[in-house]
Design a protein around this motif. Sequence first.
Motif, mmCIF file in Angstrom:
data_model
loop_
_atom_site.group_PDB
_atom_site.id
_atom_site.type_symbol
_atom_site.label_atom_id
_atom_site.label_comp_id
_atom_site.label_asym_id
_atom_site.label_seq_id
_atom_site.Cartn_x
_atom_site.Cartn_y
_atom_site.Cartn_z
ATOM 1 N N ARG A 584 0.836 -1.191 0.000
ATOM 2 C CA ARG A 584 0.000 0.000 0.000
ATOM 3 C C ARG A 584 0.878 1.251 0.000
ATOM 4 N NH1 ARG A 584 -3.416 -2.422 5.080
ATOM 5 N NH2 ARG A 584 -4.206 -4.300 4.014
ATOM 6 N N ALA A 585 0.240 2.384 -0.299
ATOM 7 C CA ALA A 585 0.973 3.656 -0.330
ATOM 8 C C ALA A 585 1.516 3.967 1.070
ATOM 9 C CB ALA A 585 0.055 4.776 -0.796
ATOM 10 N N PRO A 586 2.731 4.453 1.174
ATOM 11 C CA PRO A 586 3.651 4.812 0.084
ATOM 12 C C PRO A 586 4.600 3.688 -0.324
ATOM 13 C CG PRO A 586 4.547 5.606 2.129
ATOM 14 C CD PRO A 586 3.253 4.922 2.483
ATOM 15 N N LEU A 587 4.414 2.476 0.267
ATOM 16 C CA LEU A 587 5.338 1.384 -0.050
ATOM 17 C C LEU A 587 5.181 0.899 -1.480
ATOM 18 C CD1 LEU A 587 5.139 -0.702 3.250
ATOM 19 C CD2 LEU A 587 6.769 1.075 2.607
ATOM 20 N N ASP A 588 4.032 1.190 -2.101
ATOM 21 C CA ASP A 588 3.870 0.753 -3.485
ATOM 22 C C ASP A 588 4.793 1.509 -4.432
ATOM 23 O OD1 ASP A 588 2.663 3.158 -3.138
ATOM 24 O OD2 ASP A 588 0.766 2.618 -4.098
ATOM 25 N N THR A 589 5.426 2.599 -3.933
ATOM 26 C CA THR A 589 6.444 3.267 -4.742
ATOM 27 C C THR A 589 7.682 2.402 -4.882
ATOM 28 O OG1 THR A 589 5.647 5.426 -4.009
ATOM 29 C CG2 THR A 589 7.868 5.341 -4.921
ATOM 30 N N VAL A 590 7.995 1.640 -3.815
ATOM 31 C CA VAL A 590 9.144 0.726 -3.855
ATOM 32 C C VAL A 590 8.723 -0.620 -4.425
ATOM 33 C CG1 VAL A 590 10.929 -0.394 -2.477
ATOM 34 C CG2 VAL A 590 10.157 1.916 -1.884
ATOM 35 N N PHE A 591 7.641 -1.174 -3.867
ATOM 36 C CA PHE A 591 7.145 -2.473 -4.328
ATOM 37 C C PHE A 591 6.061 -2.236 -5.380
ATOM 38 C CE2 PHE A 591 8.487 -3.184 0.124
ATOM 39 C CZ PHE A 591 9.545 -4.041 -0.129
ATOM 40 N N THR A 592 6.495 -1.898 -6.553
ATOM 41 C CA THR A 592 5.559 -1.635 -7.639
ATOM 42 C C THR A 592 5.006 -2.943 -8.192
ATOM 43 O OG1 THR A 592 7.361 -1.628 -9.247
ATOM 44 C CG2 THR A 592 6.799 0.476 -8.224
ATOM 45 N N GLU A 593 4.082 -2.835 -9.115
ATOM 46 C CA GLU A 593 3.491 -4.024 -9.721
ATOM 47 C C GLU A 593 4.539 -4.867 -10.437
ATOM 48 O OE1 GLU A 593 0.332 -2.875 -12.239
ATOM 49 O OE2 GLU A 593 -0.929 -2.059 -10.637
ATOM 50 N N SER A 594 5.459 -4.207 -11.103
ATOM 51 C CA SER A 594 6.510 -4.963 -11.800
ATOM 52 C C SER A 594 7.411 -5.682 -10.807
ATOM 53 C CB SER A 594 7.328 -4.023 -12.682
ATOM 54 O OG SER A 594 7.962 -3.021 -11.904
ATOM 55 N N VAL A 595 7.712 -5.038 -9.679
ATOM 56 C CA VAL A 595 8.554 -5.680 -8.664
ATOM 57 C C VAL A 595 7.820 -6.864 -8.042
ATOM 58 C CG1 VAL A 595 9.674 -5.330 -6.432
ATOM 59 C CG2 VAL A 595 9.855 -3.578 -8.204
ATOM 60 N N LEU A 596 6.550 -6.684 -7.715
ATOM 61 C CA LEU A 596 5.790 -7.782 -7.117
ATOM 62 C C LEU A 596 5.593 -8.929 -8.097
ATOM 63 C CD1 LEU A 596 3.109 -5.796 -5.086
ATOM 64 C CD2 LEU A 596 5.155 -6.956 -4.229
ATOM 65 N N SER A 597 5.501 -8.623 -9.382
ATOM 66 C CA SER A 597 5.397 -9.715 -10.366
ATOM 67 C C SER A 597 6.676 -10.550 -10.388
ATOM 68 C CB SER A 597 5.109 -9.136 -11.750
ATOM 69 O OG SER A 597 6.194 -8.343 -12.204
ATOM 70 N N LYS A 598 7.812 -9.909 -10.183
ATOM 71 C CA LYS A 598 9.063 -10.672 -10.094
ATOM 72 C C LYS A 598 9.091 -11.537 -8.836
ATOM 73 C CE LYS A 598 11.744 -7.240 -12.677
ATOM 74 N NZ LYS A 598 12.875 -6.280 -12.624
ATOM 75 N N TYR A 599 8.615 -10.980 -7.737
ATOM 76 C CA TYR A 599 8.527 -11.782 -6.516
ATOM 77 C C TYR A 599 7.585 -12.972 -6.708
ATOM 78 C CZ TYR A 599 11.188 -8.680 -3.463
ATOM 79 O OH TYR A 599 12.196 -7.978 -2.859
ATOM 80 N N LEU A 600 6.515 -12.776 -7.480
ATOM 81 C CA LEU A 600 5.583 -13.870 -7.743
ATOM 82 C C LEU A 600 6.261 -14.987 -8.531
ATOM 83 C CD1 LEU A 600 2.694 -14.954 -7.583
ATOM 84 C CD2 LEU A 600 2.195 -13.670 -9.684
ATOM 85 N N ARG A 601 7.073 -14.625 -9.502
ATOM 86 C CA ARG A 601 7.799 -15.642 -10.267
ATOM 87 C C ARG A 601 8.770 -16.404 -9.370
ATOM 88 N NH1 ARG A 601 10.532 -12.556 -15.053
ATOM 89 N NH2 ARG A 601 11.430 -14.640 -15.308
ATOM 90 N N VAL A 602 9.451 -15.668 -8.495
ATOM 91 C CA VAL A 602 10.383 -16.332 -7.578
ATOM 92 C C VAL A 602 9.628 -17.263 -6.628
ATOM 93 C CG1 VAL A 602 12.070 -15.948 -5.749
ATOM 94 C CG2 VAL A 602 12.053 -14.461 -7.754
ATOM 95 N N PHE A 603 8.474 -16.800 -6.129
ATOM 96 C CA PHE A 603 7.691 -17.642 -5.225
ATOM 97 C C PHE A 603 7.235 -18.926 -5.918
ATOM 98 C CE2 PHE A 603 3.492 -19.024 -3.857
ATOM 99 C CZ PHE A 603 3.732 -19.317 -2.531
ATOM 100 N N ASN A 604 6.754 -18.798 -7.139
ATOM 101 C CA ASN A 604 6.302 -19.991 -7.862
ATOM 102 C C ASN A 604 7.441 -20.984 -8.060
ATOM 103 O OD1 ASN A 604 3.660 -19.089 -8.091
ATOM 104 N ND2 ASN A 604 4.087 -18.001 -10.009
#
Length: 676
Positions: A584-604
């Motif tokens: 959530r804001a303001p952390l979504d500035t660091v953990f953007t959608e593109s960053v979280l998508s990379k974390y999702l790939r790593v998690f999978n």
Amino acid sequence: MKNEDERVVMEEDDQQKASDLVHELVLRLLSQNPQTPDPDPTSPTFLKTLRYAHRILRSRLTPSVSPDAAAIAESLKRRLATHGKSSDALAFADLYAKFASKTGPGSVNNKWSLLYLLRIVSEDRHKLDSSLLLPNLNAAVSSSLGNKKTNGVLLVSKDPENLRDVAFREYANLIKEENEVTEEILVRDVLYACQGIDGKYVKFNSEIDGYAVVDYINTPRATRTMVRTLSELGWLFKKVKSFISESMDESTAVGTVGQAFCAALQDELSDYYKLLAVLEAQGMNPIPLVSESAGGSSSSYLSLRRLSVWFAEPKVKMRLMAVLVDKCRVLRGGAMAGAIHLHAQHGDPLVHDFMMSLLRCVCSPLFEMVRSWVLEGELEDSFGEFFVVSHPVKVDLLWREGYNLHHGMLPSFISPSLAQRILRTGKSINFLRVCCDDHGWADAASEAAAASGTTTRRGGIGYGETDALEYLVAEAAKRIDKRLLDVLYERYKFKEHCLAIKRYLLLGQGDFVQYLMDIVGPKLSEPANNISSFELAGFLEAAVRASNAQYDDRDVLDRLKVKMMPHGSGDRGWDVFSLEYEARAPLDTVFTESVLSKYLRVFNFLWRLKRVEHALIGIWKTMKPNCITSNSFVKLQSSVKLQLLSALRRCQVLWNEMNHFVLGKETYEIIKHKYI
């Protein structure tokens, strides 16, 4: 009142008598001339001579000797004595003593003038014959013009005897009809031309693109060249004036820097107008003759040569302003300030001081933008002049895409590194204000301004104070960045959220992962279409309560959610199950959608490894009892027993290799350093 009227009437009578006497004198003198034995009082020749006589009587011709009556008297007495007239010298001395001692009503006030007149008359009678006296005026003029051509130049010597020659030459110039223009008129026309106005004889010539003397006037080439050189100032003035008029037009958007540039040029033109007013006042005074200059006449007159001296400094400034006008006609904002700054690198102190004064005015809006951006986070740039540009974006993209540098508007006196610090400081203020809803940055900005010795109000810093600007930006960046980090780490617990992502998305929380795998494994073996995300969320909550994850902050646990990936008809739960962490804001500035998508790939990827590891553990549990009961195989034949033991050994070795491979993959130190 009656006495005043009587006095006026008496003065008019005296003037009329004097005029009649002059008329009678000229008539008698001309009648003695053999060429005009019977002059006509109405003839043009008589009228010209009469006007010339009045001009001589009203002239300001003065001798070049000091007005000392005693010295003149002594000179006359010595002259009489040297000519053998001692008795006359004694008689003159006695008469002068009585003349000098007589004062009061009826006495002569200007005794020196009377003595000087007597001396001149005495010398003329000894040196000149009757043919050169005033009755033979035309002959004397003809002789003078025949012997030496004057070309309008008056030859005046310091000798008193030359005054008669001066009068003759002036009379000859009156008779001679020519088209020459006096220098006073040319000076007046040059002053008009310097204001962009055509004069009577100096006009703008489109063929030569400048002001010049008209062709039908007979003037020397040197005078024409000087007039054209002086009138260059008018050509430059017109260029600067037209630029100001065009720029200040309502239909033209020149921006605040352009307006400041026009204001600075207008201030310089105001000083230029004041100079022209002074010169026009001096131009009203006539240019004195040589005899008048020698006699101590006033020097507040204006000639072409004096005008060239007066115009030396204004021409340098006006030429420089014209160059700047041509250079900045298509520029604006920081680009305009940078172009003007390049011309300030000059060795001439006059040019350097002029450019510094001009740049202080031109750059004031630009430095005000810098101050407002660094200390307030406000971007006051209606005309696109600042080197920081804003873009309308979403809140989560404010830091990365909301602001950037426009290098085309970056002036050369601000380095790229300083511009980057200016950009980052303003971005930090806006991030605190918009994304973090924080107002403590204002105190930090005030502290930075106080530490740098400037003020948060307008006009705190200007051109030429680059060191002060760098210090202000450094202090503001240090305090604003500290405030930003404090807000992120203390209020929004940025570090705790990073650790939560490591524990849950990168499967660093071992007991939680193991328990989740145990309870969700059977369900994930079913087809994906038969699995409910709500049911999986219940399994997730049970795994949290059954592990040490239950002691984490509730805000962290609320962000951990189950996510079902898009799936097809043949997919099972293992193929679509994943965990996500809500930023959530303001952390979504660091953990953007593109960053979280990379974390999702790593998690999978790690989740599949955990599934393999979980399966290997299950195999081990299956193989362990079989290994124990293998002792009962002793009753079997030795060949069969050896084959069975060999197969079991190969299975254990294979299991060990697979387990070692999985454990190696799970050591994600490299992955951790890359994604955290």
